[in-house]
Design an enzyme around this catalytic site. Structure first.
Site, PDB file in Angstrom:
ATOM      1  N   CYS A 129      63.123  93.742  70.093  1.00  0.00           N
ATOM      2  CA  CYS A 129      62.756  94.831  69.185  1.00  0.00           C
ATOM      3  C   CYS A 129      62.548  94.301  67.773  1.00  0.00           C
ATOM      4  O   CYS A 129      61.596  93.585  67.523  1.00  0.00           O
ATOM      5  CB  CYS A 129      63.820  95.933  69.265  1.00  0.00           C
ATOM      6  SG  CYS A 129      63.274  97.496  68.574  1.00  0.00           S
ATOM      7  N   HIS A 170      64.982  96.974  75.202  1.00  0.00           N
ATOM      8  CA  HIS A 170      66.295  96.386  74.903  1.00  0.00           C
ATOM      9  C   HIS A 170      67.055  95.996  76.176  1.00  0.00           C
ATOM     10  O   HIS A 170      67.847  96.803  76.689  1.00  0.00           O
ATOM     11  CB  HIS A 170      67.141  97.395  74.121  1.00  0.00           C
ATOM     12  CG  HIS A 170      66.699  97.597  72.714  1.00  0.00           C
ATOM     13  ND1 HIS A 170      67.345  97.027  71.640  1.00  0.00           N
ATOM     14  CD2 HIS A 170      65.667  98.299  72.201  1.00  0.00           C
ATOM     15  CE1 HIS A 170      66.735  97.375  70.517  1.00  0.00           C
ATOM     16  NE2 HIS A 170      65.706  98.154  70.830  1.00  0.00           N
ATOM     17  N   GLU A 180      69.601  94.249  76.404  1.00  0.00           N
ATOM     18  CA  GLU A 180      71.057  94.249  76.158  1.00  0.00           C
ATOM     19  C   GLU A 180      71.649  95.638  76.377  1.00  0.00           C
ATOM     20  O   GLU A 180      72.869  95.774  76.488  1.00  0.00           O
ATOM     21  CB  GLU A 180      71.364  93.734  74.739  1.00  0.00           C
ATOM     22  CG  GLU A 180      71.185  94.728  73.593  1.00  0.00           C
ATOM     23  CD  GLU A 180      69.734  94.933  73.161  1.00  0.00           C
ATOM     24  OE1 GLU A 180      68.818  94.630  73.945  1.00  0.00           O
ATOM     25  OE2 GLU A 180      69.524  95.422  72.028  1.00  0.00           O
TER      26      GLU A 180
END
Lengths: 717, 224
Positions: free
Chosen positions: B92, B196, B198
């Protein structure tokens, strides 16, 4: 300074005389500016404090109650959850993007001011009907402002609610709730202590923005000249807030602070004098030390500026260098602006010149409190809503309800918010009736915010009871047991007897509901004078509630999950049409009163639902609210992507579209429902099956339901 | 350890003022290897074998997303590290920073609808041979959240071989060129994506599909 100048600042002549009486002379410009804010409704709660004292504030899990920047409850293993809801209504009505953004900023600071890391934001919004261009503008910009600020700071926005009703046309409501996480032993209070300790102002520099925000803007009715008030709205900088947040938490991690306080309404004046009041000390402040955006600011402007993203802390003299080092590391300005004294006076200096000298007590604690003069209105206060639905066939009524702005999917709003940052979000918006966040001890919390103002307008007492029950029902569907609540009381002008009556009755309802659920009020906010030229808003007590669940793996879901599950309506559900969403769409006048609720029975039903969810016995649980039973079934269909075959008499409109507390749409294997029926009323109404909702006299495909439910998307094109 | 992680590999996760997802990235990395935060003002990468430039709004994203972070002291070291063949992942805002730094081709423009959008999206693994996707199958779909306002990938002269991830049909909300979600550099050691991973490493929060990005890196880190 004269009486007339005091009145221009929002004080009454009587209050001005009281000030002269207390300080033994006429106040100078600095002092009058400080008094005008500290004695404003927004800061002093002068029309609501007596009522608020009737709310229950004790509970076994309470850690911090009203009076601190935010309340907190214990969630086990040394962890506490802090939370508070606050309004930013008038700034948002005047400048929606910045008003809403700084509303989020303010509530975040309240939470990290007690040492908690903000982990979630929820918002509660009210606008006029979306057919109005002004309402669409306010909605669009307020949502963008909330997203801009919260997303940039990196705090998950996990839920919220929005209603569209004509009485909010001129006076929209923007309430924001923040939830924070803190180890109990790391909580810090705001009381200044230790004579000789230093007062450090850190964060953004101080400018002329937001002067008079708490008094002339927040504590008066809106009117025609509101565009002129735009300079009283503060401008937010989320990047500064993000640094300030990390800086504050690092200062606390390193054990460098004696006390911490955020600067909100009334800026340096309220933050410093409240710290002094709580610590029973005095403060000496030199405004010349305050870093300014504009060099020629007057001392009074510096004292009352509401520039955002500022904090005030107290530290021992030997730790000043260490404090300023942490500030420098986070690229946050930090300056010693004063020190703690034993005088119990606020002494304001401009260099060597003393420009203000006020007893702390007079400023903070002596504001006159007013008794309300409540009187029930003799005639209806609100016009009947405009009729927008002609349909009578159940299918068309259902589609009309799903497309109603108060029922339609909130996806176009919540997709503008980051709901996942922080790696805690177990249930995102529309996955469950409450947001669910994982906790570091392996448990989880459920969070909900709600308050249907139209129901409160029908019956301030029972409507407020319903708001509390609704939040608790949302938590129950997620499997969470309530631990405490916060509230924001949004009402009209309390000096008018019928508004005083609404406020008095609603607070009585809140108090009774809290006592019935054994829930403490951990804090909150009051926003009065919410009126435009066409009258008051619906009385809107917004309730925010936090609960716990032992195992996030068993958090509940709204959506049907398994073909073949039985669908049931569970709980002591006694629906009625007057005051419902359907009655509104049909343009029916508000009823004078709502049916009485058996709160104990509703509480028992919530406990039974909660236990069944926690035990993994229910595939889905969803409480029946706006739009009634059939709407709730359709919402569970849409959330799960599965249809329903129903055996319901859809001609019985009261049963399928009526509203009232205590009803839950659940799905599960029949055996689990039989087990639930041993505790609460359970009626099986159908089966999860197919790709439509169908039954005698009813058929609508999931695609048709989805299209109707997606009505709000058009507002953001 | 899931996905064959390795404690002999160490991730360094950058932290800028305004980073928001650095702790999430740290948690994700820690599931497959050792991991440590690296402060923006320090040039020392502390022996990290792989670098993650996380999401957020570095320096407030004032001027232009990622434009200021690219000049930070830690980024000087990361640029050098990348030129020496070290593995660098940009997520991002991190993707934006790597584009600004010239480590990745192209640029990120405001979404077509000019709004911030947070949505779970499906990504198709176009190239499963990279250091960042070696634990994925070609054509596999990964369910991962995306959340950004400035994520429309634009690189008119892009070598198509550099495309690693694409949004699945109907999942590209930002208007990216050819629905590209993630690209690598020509050398194959730097990779950026807008979604994302994560935030998709734990079944509790919705998906574990992002974990394969980190485990691929850990695997590649051992191989190096």
């Amino acid at each position: 300074m004269s009486r007339s100048e005091a009145v221009a600042l929002g004080l009454t002549e009587g209050e001005y005389d009281g000030i002269v009486d207390r300080i033994g002379r006429e106040p100078n410009q600095v002092e009058l500016a400080m008094f005008s804010l500290m004695w404003s409704e927004h800061c002093a709660y002068k029309h609501s404090k007596k009522l608020l004292r009737t709310l229950p504030v004790e509970g076994p899990r309470l850690v911090l109650g009203p009076g601190e920047n935010a309340g907190a409850v214990d969630v086990g293993d040394g962890w506490a959850v802090a939370f508070k809801v606050e309004s930013h209504n008038h700034p948002s009505a005047v400048e929606p993007f910045q008003g809403a953004a700084t509303g989020v900023g303010g509530i975040l600071r309240d939470v990290f001011a007690i040492g908690a890391r903000p982990i979630a934001v929820l918002d509660s919004l009210r606008f006029g009907e979306p057919t109005s261009e002004r309402s669409r503008y306010l909605l669009d910009h307020a949502v963008a402002g909330i997203g801009h600020y919260g997303n940039s700071v990196g705090v998950a926005n996990v839920g919220g609610e929005v209603y569209f009703e004509a009485p909010y046309e001129q006076n929209c409501l923007v309430n924001a709730m923040c939830v924070g996480l803190v180890e109990r032993e790391r909580l810090i209070r705001s009381a200044a202590a230790g004579v000789g300790n230093k007062l450090v102002l850190f964060g953004a520099s101080t400018g002329r923005d937001g002067i008079g925000g708490a008094s002339v803007l927040a504590s008066a009715e809106l009117g025609d000249a509101d565009a002129d008030k735009r300079p009283t709205v503060q401008i937010g900088d989320p990047f500064e807030e993000k640094k300030l947040l990390e800086c504050s938490l690092e200062l606390l991690d390193r054990g460098l602070l004696v006390a911490l306080q955020d600067l909100g309404a009334a800026g340096l004046t309220s933050s410093s004098s409240e710290m002094a009041s709580k610590g029973e000390v005095g403060l000496r402040i030199d405004v010349r030390q305050v870093p300014l955006r504009e060099a020629d600011m007057e001392p009074f402007e510096i004292m009352v500026s509401e520039s955002q993203e500022r904090m005030l802390c107290v530290c021992e003299p030997g730790r000043v260098d260490a404090v300023l080092e942490v500030c420098a590391r986070w690229e946050v300005g930090g300056t010693v602006i004063g020190e703690i004294t034993d005088t119990r006076r606020m002494e304001i200096f401009d260099g060597d010149e003393r420009v203000g000298d006020i007893p702390v007590e007079a400023l903070v604690d002596d504001c006159p409190l007013y008794d309300l003069e409540p009187a029930a209105p003799a005639a209806p206060l609100y016009d009947a809503p405009a009729r927008t639905l002609e349909a009578t066939a159940a299918r068309d009524v259902l589609l009309g309800l799903l497309a109603s702005p108060n029922v339609a999917s909130r996806r176009p709003l919540f997709e503008q918010y980051d709901s996942v940052v922080g790696s805690r979000t177990v249930r995102r918006p529309e996955q469950a009736d409450a947001a669910v966040l994982a906790m570091p001890n392996g448990g989880a919390i459920g969070i909900s915010i709600d308050g249907n103002g139209r129901r409160v307008a029908c019956d301030p007492y029972r409507g407020a009871v319903e708001a509390v029950l609704e939040c608790a029902a949302n938590l129950a569907c997620a499997g969470a047991e309530p631990l405490g609540l916060t509230n924001c009381l949004n009402f009209g002008n309390p000096e008018k007897p019928h508004i005083a009556w609404q406020l008095t009755e609603a607070v009585r309802g809140l108090g009774d509901a809290c006592r019935a659920l054994d829930l403490p009020v951990v804090g909150g906010n009051v926003s009065l004078y919410n009126e435009g030229g066409e009258g008051p808003i619906y009385p809107t007590p917004v309730v925010g509630m936090v609960g716990e669940l032992p195992d996030p793996l068993h958090a509940g879901r709204t959506g049907f999950a398994r073909e073949g599950d039985a669908i049931a309506i569970a709980g002591p559900f006694a629906p009625a049409l007057p005051g419902s969403e359907l009655a509104k769409l049909r343009g029916e006048p508000l009823p004078d009163g709502l049916p009485e609720t058996d709160v104990a029975a509703v509480r028992a039903a919530q406990a039974a639902i909660r236990d069944a969810v926690r035990g993994g016995r229910l595939s889905s649980a969803h409480d029946v609210a706006e739009g009634g039973l059939l709407t709730a079934v359709a919402e569970s269909c849409l959330a799960g992507g599965l249809g329903a075959e129903l055996e319901l008499d859809v001609a019985d409109e009261e049963r399928v579209f009526g509203e009232g507390p205590g009803g839950f749409v659940v799905s599960a294997p029949e055996a689990a429902l039989r087990e639930l029926a041993e505790r609460i009323p359970v009626t099986i109404i159908g089966t999860v099956r197919g790709e439509s909702i169908r039954g005698p006299g009813l058929h609508a495909s999931l695609d048709e339901l989805r299209a109707a439910h997606g009505a709000l998307a058009a507002l953001f094109d | 350890m899931p996905h064959g992680g390795d404690r002999s590999v160490k991730f360094g996760v950058l932290q800028f003022p305004g980073s928001c997802d650095e702790r999430d990235a740290l948690l994700a990395c820690a599931k497959v290897a050792d991991a440590e935060l690296l402060w923006h003002g320090d040039r020392d990468l502390k022996g990290a074998d792989a670098i993650v430039v996380p999401g957020g709004f570095s320096y407030g994203d004032y001027l232009r997303a990622g434009a200021i972070a690219r000049f930070s002291p830690v980024m000087e070291s990361v640029i050098e590290f990348a030129h020496d063949g070290g593995l660098v992942l940009g997520i991002c805002n991190g993707f934006q920073v790597l584009c600004e730094a010239g480590l990745l081709p192209g640029a990120l423009l405001p979404n077509v609808e000019r709004r911030f959008v947070c949505r779970q999206v499906d990504l198709e693994v176009v190239d499963a041979e990279t250091a960042f996707t070696n634990r994925c199958a070609p054509g596999e779909l990964l369910s991962i959240p995306a959340k950004h306002q400035t994520g429309r990938f634009y690189a008119p002269d892009l070598d198509p071989d550099l495309v690693v991830l694409r949004y699945a049909t109907g999942h590209c909300f930002n208007g990216s060129q050819d629905e590209i979600a993630g690209v690598r550099n020509a050398a194959g050691n730097v990779f950026g994506l807008m979604p994302h991973p994560e935030h998709a490493v734990d079944p509790l929060t919705g998906s574990v599909d992002g974990l394969s990005i980190f485990s691929s890196m850990a695997h590649a880190g051992v191989a190096v």
